[in-house]
Design a protein around this motif. Structure first.
Motif, PDB file in Angstrom:
ATOM      1  N   ALA A 114       0.826  -1.210   0.000  1.00  0.00           N
ATOM      2  CA  ALA A 114       0.000   0.000   0.000  1.00  0.00           C
ATOM      3  C   ALA A 114       0.858   1.257   0.000  1.00  0.00           C
ATOM      4  O   ALA A 114       0.611   2.202  -0.765  1.00  0.00           O
ATOM      5  CB  ALA A 114      -0.936  -0.015   1.207  1.00  0.00           C
ATOM      6  N   ALA A 115       1.861   1.272   0.872  1.00  0.00           N
ATOM      7  CA  ALA A 115       2.729   2.449   0.945  1.00  0.00           C
ATOM      8  C   ALA A 115       3.521   2.605  -0.356  1.00  0.00           C
ATOM      9  O   ALA A 115       3.718   3.724  -0.856  1.00  0.00           O
ATOM     10  CB  ALA A 115       3.670   2.338   2.132  1.00  0.00           C
ATOM     11  N   LYS A 174       2.601   1.621  -3.318  1.00  0.00           N
ATOM     12  CA  LYS A 174       1.644   2.113  -4.325  1.00  0.00           C
ATOM     13  C   LYS A 174       1.484   3.631  -4.184  1.00  0.00           C
ATOM     14  O   LYS A 174       1.543   4.371  -5.172  1.00  0.00           O
ATOM     15  CB  LYS A 174       0.291   1.421  -4.115  1.00  0.00           C
ATOM     16  CG  LYS A 174      -0.858   2.013  -4.914  1.00  0.00           C
ATOM     17  CD  LYS A 174      -2.206   1.551  -4.375  1.00  0.00           C
ATOM     18  CE  LYS A 174      -3.097   2.702  -4.010  1.00  0.00           C
ATOM     19  NZ  LYS A 174      -4.384   2.321  -3.463  1.00  0.00           N
ATOM     20  N   GLY A 175       1.285   4.084  -2.952  1.00  0.00           N
ATOM     21  CA  GLY A 175       1.108   5.520  -2.707  1.00  0.00           C
ATOM     22  C   GLY A 175       2.311   6.317  -3.181  1.00  0.00           C
ATOM     23  O   GLY A 175       2.168   7.378  -3.792  1.00  0.00           O
ATOM     24  N   ARG A 225       2.131   9.131  -6.037  1.00  0.00           N
ATOM     25  CA  ARG A 225       2.515  10.523  -5.732  1.00  0.00           C
ATOM     26  C   ARG A 225       3.604  11.002  -6.681  1.00  0.00           C
ATOM     27  O   ARG A 225       3.603  12.130  -7.158  1.00  0.00           O
ATOM     28  CB  ARG A 225       2.986  10.649  -4.283  1.00  0.00           C
ATOM     29  CG  ARG A 225       1.883  11.053  -3.309  1.00  0.00           C
ATOM     30  CD  ARG A 225       2.451  11.341  -1.936  1.00  0.00           C
ATOM     31  NE  ARG A 225       3.055  10.152  -1.371  1.00  0.00           N
ATOM     32  CZ  ARG A 225       2.364   9.175  -0.786  1.00  0.00           C
ATOM     33  NH1 ARG A 225       1.067   9.294  -0.649  1.00  0.00           N
ATOM     34  NH2 ARG A 225       2.958   8.118  -0.311  1.00  0.00           N
ATOM     35  N   LYS A 282      -9.247   6.351  -2.224  1.00  0.00           N
ATOM     36  CA  LYS A 282      -9.522   7.765  -2.492  1.00  0.00           C
ATOM     37  C   LYS A 282      -8.774   8.243  -3.742  1.00  0.00           C
ATOM     38  O   LYS A 282      -9.341   8.880  -4.614  1.00  0.00           O
ATOM     39  CB  LYS A 282      -9.091   8.590  -1.287  1.00  0.00           C
ATOM     40  CG  LYS A 282      -9.402  10.059  -1.407  1.00  0.00           C
ATOM     41  CD  LYS A 282      -8.933  10.803  -0.162  1.00  0.00           C
ATOM     42  CE  LYS A 282      -9.126  12.299  -0.322  1.00  0.00           C
ATOM     43  NZ  LYS A 282      -8.628  13.028   0.864  1.00  0.00           N
ATOM     44  N   ASP A 330      -2.079   3.797   1.688  1.00  0.00           N
ATOM     45  CA  ASP A 330      -1.247   4.269   0.576  1.00  0.00           C
ATOM     46  C   ASP A 330      -0.692   5.663   0.841  1.00  0.00           C
ATOM     47  O   ASP A 330       0.007   6.228   0.012  1.00  0.00           O
ATOM     48  CB  ASP A 330      -2.044   4.237  -0.738  1.00  0.00           C
ATOM     49  CG  ASP A 330      -3.346   5.012  -0.652  1.00  0.00           C
ATOM     50  OD1 ASP A 330      -3.505   5.830   0.265  1.00  0.00           O
ATOM     51  OD2 ASP A 330      -4.218   4.807  -1.532  1.00  0.00           O
ATOM     52  N   GLY A 331      -1.023   6.236   1.980  1.00  0.00           N
ATOM     53  CA  GLY A 331      -0.454   7.533   2.353  1.00  0.00           C
ATOM     54  C   GLY A 331      -1.290   8.726   1.940  1.00  0.00           C
ATOM     55  O   GLY A 331      -0.904   9.867   2.203  1.00  0.00           O
ATOM     56  N   PHE A 332      -2.439   8.481   1.335  1.00  0.00           N
ATOM     57  CA  PHE A 332      -3.289   9.615   0.950  1.00  0.00           C
ATOM     58  C   PHE A 332      -4.234   9.939   2.092  1.00  0.00           C
ATOM     59  O   PHE A 332      -4.876   9.050   2.670  1.00  0.00           O
ATOM     60  CB  PHE A 332      -4.046   9.311  -0.349  1.00  0.00           C
ATOM     61  CG  PHE A 332      -3.141   9.361  -1.544  1.00  0.00           C
ATOM     62  CD1 PHE A 332      -2.878  10.557  -2.191  1.00  0.00           C
ATOM     63  CD2 PHE A 332      -2.507   8.213  -1.998  1.00  0.00           C
ATOM     64  CE1 PHE A 332      -2.004  10.609  -3.273  1.00  0.00           C
ATOM     65  CE2 PHE A 332      -1.641   8.249  -3.076  1.00  0.00           C
ATOM     66  CZ  PHE A 332      -1.390   9.447  -3.712  1.00  0.00           C
ATOM     67  N   ALA A 379       1.726  11.036   3.766  1.00  0.00           N
ATOM     68  CA  ALA A 379       2.610  10.335   2.834  1.00  0.00           C
ATOM     69  C   ALA A 379       3.807   9.737   3.569  1.00  0.00           C
ATOM     70  O   ALA A 379       4.168   8.574   3.365  1.00  0.00           O
ATOM     71  CB  ALA A 379       3.079  11.304   1.750  1.00  0.00           C
TER      72      ALA A 379
END
Lengths: 205, 377
Positions: A28-29, A31-32, A36, A119, B284-286, B303
């Motif tokens: 998950a991290a 992917k983020g 970004r 989101k 995911d940090g959002f 993040a």
């Protein structure tokens, strides 16, 4: 003496780095972080306003369209649905698998994570089943984010990711975005027979 | 304000003469005109309250010899429900927290304080006393126990719900004994924690009973909350001996349902003294939602925190430690706590170094499922 293969170290490092990110901080991290990064890249693109949809298409043909510049030439299939013949990550994948035979472990978990409702995938209308590899989490949001910097006839546009095809031939479809755009899965399925990626462009009122 | 309009009455209570003098001489200015009286002890304050016309607002220090500020608050709540109360305390401060507390259940004024901030708080209190009445009346049992503990008092707290009654004894702020129905000690404390409403009564204790509890307050509250959660989860509704109690239970359940707004839940955290930021972040940090002090870039915190959270989880997996329940990073100026919320998010709580970590853990435990529901994650 057999000739050796010269590696593209940028490709190799990037693909292995994704694996390291997954191991160190979870899918998950990772992917983020990739999303970004993709959005951040898109924000560097200059804004452009095409006078008409035909001008937008012409800019794809001469590769001045910002979307084309990051993914190559997509072709308009009619009704604002586009197909992209080549995945922009295909050279990287090819370079890697030519040497190491298979992609790093953990990619499947990452892809599952990208396809989960979230989101950020809602904001950029990506994933939701249309992800077939971790690279989709870079490519799809980047394209959508770049689209936010493009206008046609002074009107904003939005991109909806409808489907994607892996190198293995396996297709993924985003039911949520298919439903929202009204494009049939059979249409996308057919487009993906000859393309790797399929998306819908909406010109906002 | 017209000259004929009656000035609002404020009573300032503090055993420090300097503070009393300073507030009496500096609180009023062109925009704030009030009638100020002063008391140097809780006893004197109660005397003034009983002998004068309605006092609109009491500003009281929390640590005083004799009747403490908290005892005074409870007495005022019981005897003069239309009088607002601001409690002065030496908790660490920040501007955002003041704002959050103003909207929350208790009104703290942190020492040392800015006179303009106090004027703003007083203005709100005397203009919108409906809000203050409601929030003071809404003080929960755990809040009162926490404040008793923080104020380091020697006293007892009587809790009555229907025909049930319990008493919790505090010595230097520590819970040392509890009685509830036939129970004594920790079990009595936990039984009291299961009360869903009722009256609070603070009692001065001259002879402290034998100690039956040696567990820190934070741990007691966490265990009490865990038991309550277990009881709720098993559908074992607390038996009520009369209709009144049943009504209270239904009301409480409705209150829980009404508290659906995520921001409100996050405010539960920023209302804890020393907590200035609470963020709900996707794994995911959002950022999903946040309440933060000004100057904090919550998007960036989300993040960065996602990597920290993910790394903590990955380490647990590597070590075979099972699922992550909480991760805390201590900095010179205070901790940051990360806690999983459902399968796809986590909570980031940014605190100052004197914040009550037990209370933060307790609130996380208490509100996790509510956050999951509110955020639909």
């Amino acid at each position: 003496m057999a000739e050796g293969k010269v590696l593209d170290i940028a490709h190799i490092s990037f693909l292995d780095m994704i694996k390291v990110m997954i191991t160190m901080s979870g899918a998950a991290a990772a992917k983020g972080t990739l999303i970004r990064n993709a959005i951040s890249t898109a924000e560097k693109i200059s804004e452009v306003d095409y006078s008409s949809f035909d001008d937008f298409l012409a800019a794809i043909e001469d590769s001045t369209n910002p979307i084309t510049q990051i993914e190559g030439k997509a072709t308009h299939q009619g009704e604002f649905v586009f197909g992209l013949t080549n995945c922009p990550f295909a050279p990287s994948i090819g370079n890697y698998t030519e040497v190491f035979e298979k992609l790093p472990d953990g990619y499947a978990d990452f892809t599952t994570e990208f396809n989960k409702p979230s989101k950020v995938t809602d904001i950029y209308r990506v994933g939701e089943g249309a992800g077939v590899s971790p690279f989709c989490s870079v490519h799809q949001p980047m394209r959508s984010a770049i689209a936010e910097r493009i206008k046609i006839g002074g009107k904003k546009i939005k991109i909806y990711q409808l489907g994607c095809k892996a190198g293995s031939g396996k297709k993924g479809f985003a039911e949520k975005w298919l439903a929202e755009t009204g494009v049939g899965q059979d249409v996308v399925d057919k487009i993906l027979d000859n393309h790797m990626c399929c998306y819908y462009l909406k010109v906002l009122d | 304000m017209s000259g004929k309009e009656k000035l609002k009455k404020i009573l300032i209570v503090d055993d420090e003469e300097d503070i009393l003098w300073s507030l009496q001489n500096n609180l009023c200015n062109e925009s704030l005109q009030v009638d100020i009286s002063a008391a140097s002890s809780g006893e004197e304050a109660l005397e003034i309250l009983s002998n004068s016309e309605k006092i609109d607002l009491v500003i009281t220090d929390i640590k005083m010899p004799g009747i403490s500020g908290l005892d005074l608050l409870i007495e005022i709540k019981n005897r003069y429900p239309y009088t607002s109360v601001i409690v002065m305390t030496a908790f660490p401060s920040n501007e955002y927290k003041k704002e959050a507390i103003l909207k929350g259940s208790l009104h703290f004024l942190e020492k040392p304080f800015d006179i303009n901030g106090l004027r703003e708080m007083v203005t709100l209190a005397i203009k919108e006393d409906n809000m203050f009445r409601g929030t003071v009346a809404g003080v929960g049992l755990t809040d009162v126990i926490q404040i008793k503990a923080l104020s380091g008092v020697n006293s007892a707290l009587r809790v009555k719900e229907g025909d049930q009654q319990g008493i919790i004894y505090f010595e230097n702020g520590q819970v040392v004994h509890a009685i509830c129905n036939d129970l004594e000690g920790e079990e009595a404390f936990y039984q009291i924690m299961e009360f869903t409403g009722g009256l609070l009564d603070s009692i001065n204790v001259t002879n402290m009973p034998d100690h039956t509890i040696a567990v820190p307050v934070g741990a007691l509250l966490i265990e009490g909350m865990r038991r309550s959660d277990e009881k709720s989860a098993s559908g074992n509704v607390v038996e009520s001996s009369d209709k009144e109690n049943s009504v209270v239970e239904v009301d409480n359940a409705k209150k829980e349902d009404d508290m659906a707004d995520l921001k409100e839940v996050l405010t539960e955290f920023t209302n804890i003294p020393g907590v200035n930021t609470a963020c709900l972040v996707g794994r995911d940090g959002f950022l999903l939602d946040s309440i933060a002090m000004s100057g904090i870039d919550t998007e960036m915190i989300g993040a960065i925190a996602s990597s920290g959270f993910g790394a903590s989880e990955a380490m647990g997996n590597q070590l075979g430690k099972g699922a992550l329940s909480m991760s805390m990073i201590e900095y010179n100026d205070g901790p940051v706590m990360l806690s999983p919320i459902g399968a796809d998010a986590f909570l980031v709580v940014v605190a100052e170094k004197d914040a009550n970590l037990g209370m933060i853990r307790l609130k996380i435990k208490k509100h996790t499922s509510e956050i999951v529901e509110s955020a639909a994650i």
